[in-house]
Scaffold this active site. Structure first.
Site, PDB file in Angstrom:
ATOM      1  N   ARG A  20      42.835  39.309  43.535  1.00  0.00           N
ATOM      2  CA  ARG A  20      41.568  38.508  43.666  1.00  0.00           C
ATOM      3  C   ARG A  20      41.888  37.234  43.217  1.00  0.00           C
ATOM      4  O   ARG A  20      41.064  36.538  43.893  1.00  0.00           O
ATOM      5  CB  ARG A  20      40.388  39.324  42.995  1.00  0.00           C
ATOM      6  CG  ARG A  20      40.091  40.786  43.564  1.00  0.00           C
ATOM      7  CD  ARG A  20      39.005  41.264  42.804  1.00  0.00           C
ATOM      8  NE  ARG A  20      39.180  41.637  41.364  1.00  0.00           N
ATOM      9  CZ  ARG A  20      38.592  41.797  40.399  1.00  0.00           C
ATOM     10  NH1 ARG A  20      37.435  41.880  40.581  1.00  0.00           N
ATOM     11  NH2 ARG A  20      39.103  41.916  39.049  1.00  0.00           N
ATOM     12  N   ASN A  38      37.120  44.260  44.523  1.00  0.00           N
ATOM     13  CA  ASN A  38      37.921  45.332  44.509  1.00  0.00           C
ATOM     14  C   ASN A  38      36.750  46.452  44.910  1.00  0.00           C
ATOM     15  O   ASN A  38      35.740  46.424  44.538  1.00  0.00           O
ATOM     16  CB  ASN A  38      38.308  45.969  43.029  1.00  0.00           C
ATOM     17  CG  ASN A  38      39.481  45.071  42.585  1.00  0.00           C
ATOM     18  OD1 ASN A  38      40.285  44.526  43.207  1.00  0.00           O
ATOM     19  ND2 ASN A  38      39.753  45.105  41.377  1.00  0.00           N
TER      20      ASN A  38
END
Length: 91
Positions: A20, A38
């Site tokens: 990320r 996520n």
């Protein structure tokens, strides 16, 4: 300049490997807006908005991801941009 939107679902070893943060940093380098998060199913989901060239670069980047990631599959859905500003990591 034509703007586009891509929603991406990345599967493989993509959680807990700075995927990320790397996505955010790379998107900002390309001037792409959107978000990354996520998912409970183990995938990473991202939304990219920007020029077709920059969004395509981000989709391509997703196939590699962060250095520790092991990407198995990338699904992409294209659509009309919603005018997202900035790029963030969502929880």
């Amino acid at each position: 300049m034509d703007r586009t939107r891509a929603r991406v679902f990345v599967s493989g070893t993509v959680q807990g490997v700075y995927y990320r943060a790397s996505t955010r940093d790379t998107a900002r380098e390309h001037g792409v807006s959107g978000w990354v998060r996520n998912r409970e199913d183990g995938r990473v989901e991202a939304m990219f908005e920007g020029s077709e060239e920059d969004v395509d670069a981000m989709v391509g980047w997703c196939h590699e991801g962060s250095p520790a990631a092991q990407v198995e599959d990338v699904e992409v859905e294209y659509g009309e941009p919603e005018g997202i500003e900035g790029f963030e990591i969502r929880r």
